[in-house]
Design an enzyme around this catalytic site. Structure first.
Site, PDB file in Angstrom:
ATOM      1  N   GLU A  32       0.286  -6.396   1.800  1.00 54.60           N
ATOM      2  CA  GLU A  32       1.034  -5.025   1.263  1.00 54.60           C
ATOM      3  C   GLU A  32       2.090  -5.588   0.541  1.00 54.60           C
ATOM      4  O   GLU A  32       2.511  -4.897  -0.231  1.00 54.60           O
ATOM      5  CB  GLU A  32       1.210  -3.929   2.616  1.00 54.60           C
ATOM      6  CG  GLU A  32      -0.086  -3.724   3.351  1.00 54.60           C
ATOM      7  CD  GLU A  32      -1.123  -3.218   2.612  1.00 54.60           C
ATOM      8  OE1 GLU A  32      -0.911  -2.759   1.554  1.00 54.60           O
ATOM      9  OE2 GLU A  32      -2.441  -3.525   3.023  1.00 54.60           O
ATOM     10  N   ALA A  39      -3.326  -0.582   6.236  1.00 50.58           N
ATOM     11  CA  ALA A  39      -2.139  -0.374   5.918  1.00 50.58           C
ATOM     12  C   ALA A  39      -2.101  -0.011   4.482  1.00 50.58           C
ATOM     13  O   ALA A  39      -3.233   0.084   3.758  1.00 50.58           O
ATOM     14  CB  ALA A  39      -1.407  -1.603   6.066  1.00 50.58           C
ATOM     15  N   ASN A  92       2.583   1.750  -0.247  1.00 52.94           N
ATOM     16  CA  ASN A  92       3.442   2.769  -0.833  1.00 52.94           C
ATOM     17  C   ASN A  92       4.830   1.949  -1.352  1.00 52.94           C
ATOM     18  O   ASN A  92       5.441   1.232  -0.363  1.00 52.94           O
ATOM     19  CB  ASN A  92       3.867   3.718  -0.106  1.00 52.94           C
ATOM     20  CG  ASN A  92       2.775   4.278   0.794  1.00 52.94           C
ATOM     21  OD1 ASN A  92       1.809   4.610   0.137  1.00 52.94           O
ATOM     22  ND2 ASN A  92       2.643   4.237   2.107  1.00 52.94           N
TER      23      ASN A  92
HETATM   24  N1  B3K Z   1      -4.440   0.141  -0.789  1.00 51.99           N
HETATM   25  C1  B3K Z   1      -4.659   0.324   0.359  1.00 51.99           C
HETATM   26  C2  B3K Z   1      -6.063   0.772   0.860  1.00 51.99           C
HETATM   27  C3  B3K Z   1      -6.333   2.367   0.352  1.00 51.99           C
HETATM   28  C4  B3K Z   1      -7.688   2.684   1.028  1.00 51.99           C
HETATM   29  C5  B3K Z   1      -7.839   4.153   0.558  1.00 51.99           C
HETATM   30  N2  B3K Z   1      -9.348   4.749   1.175  1.00 51.99           N
HETATM   31  C6  B3K Z   1      -4.619  -0.753   1.357  1.00 51.99           C
HETATM   32  C7  B3K Z   1      -4.621  -2.207   0.776  1.00 51.99           C
HETATM   33  O1  B3K Z   1      -5.514  -2.485   0.077  1.00 51.99           O
HETATM   34  O2  B3K Z   1      -3.509  -2.883   0.558  1.00 51.99           O
HETATM   35 ZN    ZN Z   2      -4.589  -4.026  -0.919  1.00 56.32          ZN
END
Ligand code: B3K
Ligand code: ZN
Length: 868
Positions: free
Chosen positions: A297, A261, A264
């Site tokens: 998230e 996930a 954003n």
């Molecule tokens: N920050 C995203 C992961 C993005 C991965 C890019 N290859 C999900 C997370 O760690 O919450």
């Molecule tokens: Zn993360």
């Protein structure tokens, strides 16, 4: 390779030459030619009036500066270089992109007809030319224009501010995000969905609209995600004092997604695996997985979004901390000990394996070719253990003080790991100077502990030695600051208070040197020590316990985790000695102590069912594999299978009784019921190896009213290769063939089948209607499980598994390099296998290495493996 990909180094960090305060984006959505207009307010930061923007796979249409066409620019390999710029200006760039052919699923792409984006780490540059780095924070305004009937929902970050219709039957929506953010947190979604709507009022009284967007027809599978979201919002207020900061929080579930996930701002995009669940389609662990990823998230909104990372080397600043937070969330809501056990299994298994592999890196890497290769267990899970150690050293109260100071200092900015540690240190007064080495040192420390009792002095001495072996990336190691949580027990099971020189001391010993001695006094009789309680540091522990001492701890340790750990040590001890026996061509022997200890646990009514289930679960393959520098994989397989069969036959009655007693007529997902099903299904896994196995498994499948029991029956049939396996697999596929997500469970079973025909079945499954080489979930389920969870078949000595892997990796190198680079991991540690297998794997790696057009994702891993 024509162009050898270049590495970036942490030490080379430089502030951006320009900053972008605001960006106005307009998308004219079209499947193959989407036009993107990006209007940015740019300010020069130093004396350099050249601006180098990042871009990838873009067709440039126009560049204007302050409204006039700009001719001082040049496009060159991934960059747009603008020269002779004024100090402050408005830059307008028009590009077109092709979402339909974006199979890499990075940037703007199409998942089942809907537009969606993935920008972390460096995907925004596939949308427009930009300063695609996390320390450039801008306010985003996004307008989306698209066909109204095909794309009734047009979503982006922040709050919706305006919408309208165009003359040609299209509609448009404008979103404004008031919080400045780096480009990696940008998101856009356009499509037709069913929407689950709810609401949350924050404790300061802000009403937040909650919306979950799912494929049409899936609404009734989205309720658990909504409950999890509300629980997460409430928990973060209660435990961390953190509230949500926009009027709307949206989650969109998509089927085509490279990972779990993405956080954003205000618009999370999720792999549908972590949203969709009902009793018939999801297992208990799916339910728990959804709770934890939804939480993760959501928690990023503060740890990641409000305070982001200065550069990608600091990734663990947000990921380690957010994993720590999601682990605490799951532990506060469910069983703390079971959660801890699951997390520790990941560290001791695959994370330790990563530490010992050619990809070994500190939680804050020093050198990166492809950033996507560093979303690793080390950065995430070990990163979380590092935060947990800080928590252990400071205590909850000081830790929360540290969090508050961290936000006071860094809210709205891009920070570093150092900033976090300083805040913790300054808020608590605890010196973390030595502790900081955890951020820069890779590899797994080994603690060798010896205990001696002095009957005359009534003292007990613990001698603790630490050492970290050199890793591929770092030959020199130093001693780390390791919190070692210990307890001593008298023979009657009572706790001996820890005293040194007559003074009471805390349970957590601070190990900082390569050798330290602790003398405990007033110890009336030889104690049994419980060491590294709660797995207080991510290290390997060696202490030569006798079987009796371990059996004693299984019964008497005051801490459940310590009891489980004693059980694992008892198993480990005899698994190891049997592997040596098999190596020498001798028979496997299992001592009575194991049978007695596990019978005691199985028949102990006072223990929580979920805990017993964990006690009866053997160490994973990657954990056992990690005990050896080099090993023939077949030996491990032989010994683990023999242990399962021995426990099954010796404890048959107890397993059967426990199994029958745990029948639950109704399916509910409360933690008590989840635990009971877990234990019942562990019993079934063992019973599958007895003569009643086939009938029991068949019966459970036929009478099951939920996916947990269904899959447990199929898993048992699969592992024990029961006669009912084929009919059950057939029946399941007949029922679920239209649903890829549910079929993933079936693909995993096919991939991990110990049957001699596994590889040819995997190949046949690639023609199954539910399978697609474009969908990462399908690839991971079928091919990933074959390569990772099927040692006997994938590592067949004829090399067939490796040739298959080569073929798949070549395909994915073109279509989706990120997925390819995940899949290749089991081949990287080839030096740990026996010589014959090493040679076979090396030739696969060499062939990839010399291949034309090898993506940098694979290049980085393959070249490291070959250099190692
Ligand atoms: N920050 C995203 C992961 C993005 C991965 C890019 N290859 C999900 C997370 O760690 O919450
Ligand atoms: Zn993360």
């Amino acid at each position: 390779m024509a162009n050898v990909p270049q590495a970036k180094y942490r030490k080379d960090y430089q502030r951006p030459t320009h900053t972008i305060t605001d960006i106005n984006l307009t998308f004219h959505l079209d499947a193959s030619v989407t036009q993107v207009t990006a209007v940015s307010s740019v300010k020069q930061q130093g004396d350099d009036n050249t601006l180098v923007l990042d871009g990838d796979n873009l067709v440039l249409k126009s560049v204007t500066v302050n409204g006039a066409e700009w001719e001082h620019y040049q496009e060159s390999e991934g960059h747009l270089i603008l020269t002779k710029l004024p100090d402050v200006f408005e830059l307008s760039i028009v590009t077109t992109i092709d979402p339909l052919n974006n199979t890499a699923l990075e940037g703007l792409y199409i998942s089942d007809g809907a537009f969606c984006t993935q920008c972390e780490a460096e995907g925004f540059r596939r949308i427009t030319y930009y300063l695609d780095r996390p320390d450039v924070l801008a306010r985003f305004i996004t307008t989306i224009i698209a066909d109204k009937t095909r794309y009734p929902y047009l979503l982006s970050n922040g709050n919706m501010v305006e919408k309208g219709q165009t003359d040609d039957g299209k509609h448009w929506v404008t979103w404004k995000d008031p919080h400045p953010k780096p480009a990696y947190l940008f998101a856009l979604v356009a499509g037709d969905f069913d929407v689950l709507r709810d609401q949350f009022t924050t404790r300061s009284g802000r009403d937040v609209a909650l919306e979950i967007f799912v494929d049409k027809g899936n609404l009734e599978r989205s309720h658990h995600a909504m409950v999890s979201l509300k629980n997460a919002m409430k928990w973060d207020e209660e435990r961390f004092g953190l509230e949500y900061d926009l009027d709307i929080y949206m989650i969109v579930a998509v089927d085509f997604f490279n990972m779990g996930a993405m956080e954003n701002k205000g618009l999370n995009v999720f792999n549908s695996k972590y949203v969709l669940a009902n009793d018939q389609t999801a297992t208990d662990s799916d339910y728990l997985g959804i709770e934890s990823v939804i939480g993760h998230e959501y928690f990023h909104n503060w740890t990641g979004n409000r305070v982001t990372c200065r550069d990608w080397f600091q990734l663990s600043l947000k990921e380690g901390l957010t994993v720590f937070r999601d682990q605490e969330f799951s532990s506060d809501l469910g069983s703390r000990v079971v959660n801890r056990i699951h997390n520790v299994r990941i560290i001791r298994g695959p994370q330790f394996a990563e530490d010992a592999s050619p990809m070994s890196h500190p939680i804050r890497p020093e050198k990166v070719i492809e950033m996507n290769n560093f979303y690793t267990l080390t950065v995430y899970e070990k990163g979380s253990e590092v935060i947990r150690m800080i928590h252990t050293l400071l205590g909850e109260e000081n830790f929360q003080k540290g969090m508050r100071l961290y936000f006071e200092r860094h809210d709205g900015t891009a920070a570093t790991c150092e900033d976090f540690v300083s805040a913790m240190e300054d808020a608590s007064g605890v010196d973390l100077a030595h502790f900081r080495h955890w951020y820069s040192q890779s590899g797994t420390p080994v603690l060798d502990v010896e205990g001696t009792y002095n009957d005359v002095e009534k003292t007990y001495t613990l001698k603790v030695k630490q050492q970290t072996n050199p890793t591929v990336d770092q030959p020199e190691k130093c001693a780390l600051h390791i919190p070692l949580d210990v307890e001593l027990y008298a023979p009657d099971g009572t706790i001996i208070p820890l005293q040194c020189n007559g003074k009471k001391i805390a349970n957590v010993l601070n190990i900082k040197e390569s050798e330290q001695v602790f003398v405990f006094d007033n110890v009336e009789s030889k104690p049994v020590p419980s060491l590294l309680r709660e797995f207080s540091a991510p290290v390997r522990l060696n202490f030569s316990y006798t079987d009796d001492e371990l059996s004693f701890l299984i019964v008497n340790a005051t801490n459940d985790f310590a009891r489980w750990d004693a059980g694992q040590m008892l198993l480990a001890k005899h698994i190891r000695s049997n592997i040596s026996r098999v190596e020498k061509g001798q028979d496997v022997i299992w001592p009575e102590s194991i049978i007695t200890a596990f019978k005691g646990v199985l028949t102990n009514d006072s223990l929580e069912a979920a805990f017993i289930a964990e006690m009866l679960t053997l160490p994973g393959l990657s954990e056992v594999f990690g005990w050896y520098e080099q090993i023939d994989i077949d030996y491990i397989d032989t010994v683990l299978t023999s242990l399962k069969k021995t426990l099954a036959s010796e404890l048959k009655e107890a397993f059967a009784q426990c199994y029958q007693a745990l029948f639950l007529p109704e399916y509910t997902t409360d933690h008590g019921s989840i635990g009971k099903r877990a234990l019942k299904n562990v019993c079934l896994l063992y019973l599958a190896y007895t003569e009643d196995g086939d009938a029991l498994v068949n019966e459970q499948y036929r009478t099951s009213n939920n996916m947990t029991d269904t899959i447990a029956a199929m898993t048992a049939a699969n592992h024990a290769e029961l006669p009912c396996r084929e009919p059950l697999m057939e029946s399941y596929s007949e029922h679920w063939k239209h649903d890829g997500l549910v079929m993933d469970k079936w693909f995993i079973l096919q991939g991990s089948s110990p049957s001699e025909s596994a590889l040819s079945v995997v190949k046949q499954c690639m023609n199954h209607d539910a399978f697609s080489m474009k969908n990462p979930n399908r690839i991971r389920s079928l091919i990933g499980s074959f390569m990772n969870q099927n040692p006997s078949q994938f590592h067949k000595k004829d090399g067939s598994g490796y040739r298959f892997a080569l073929d798949i990796l070549k395909q994915l190198n073109v279509s989706n390099p990120q997925v390819a680079a995940r899949l290749i991991d089991p081949l990287l540690k080839f030096k740990h296998y026996d010589v014959a297998r090493q040679e076979l794997i090396r030739s696969v790696l060499e062939e990839l290495h010399t291949m034309q057009g090898l993506a940098k994702d694979l290049y980085e891993k393959v070249s490291k493996a070959l250099e190692s």
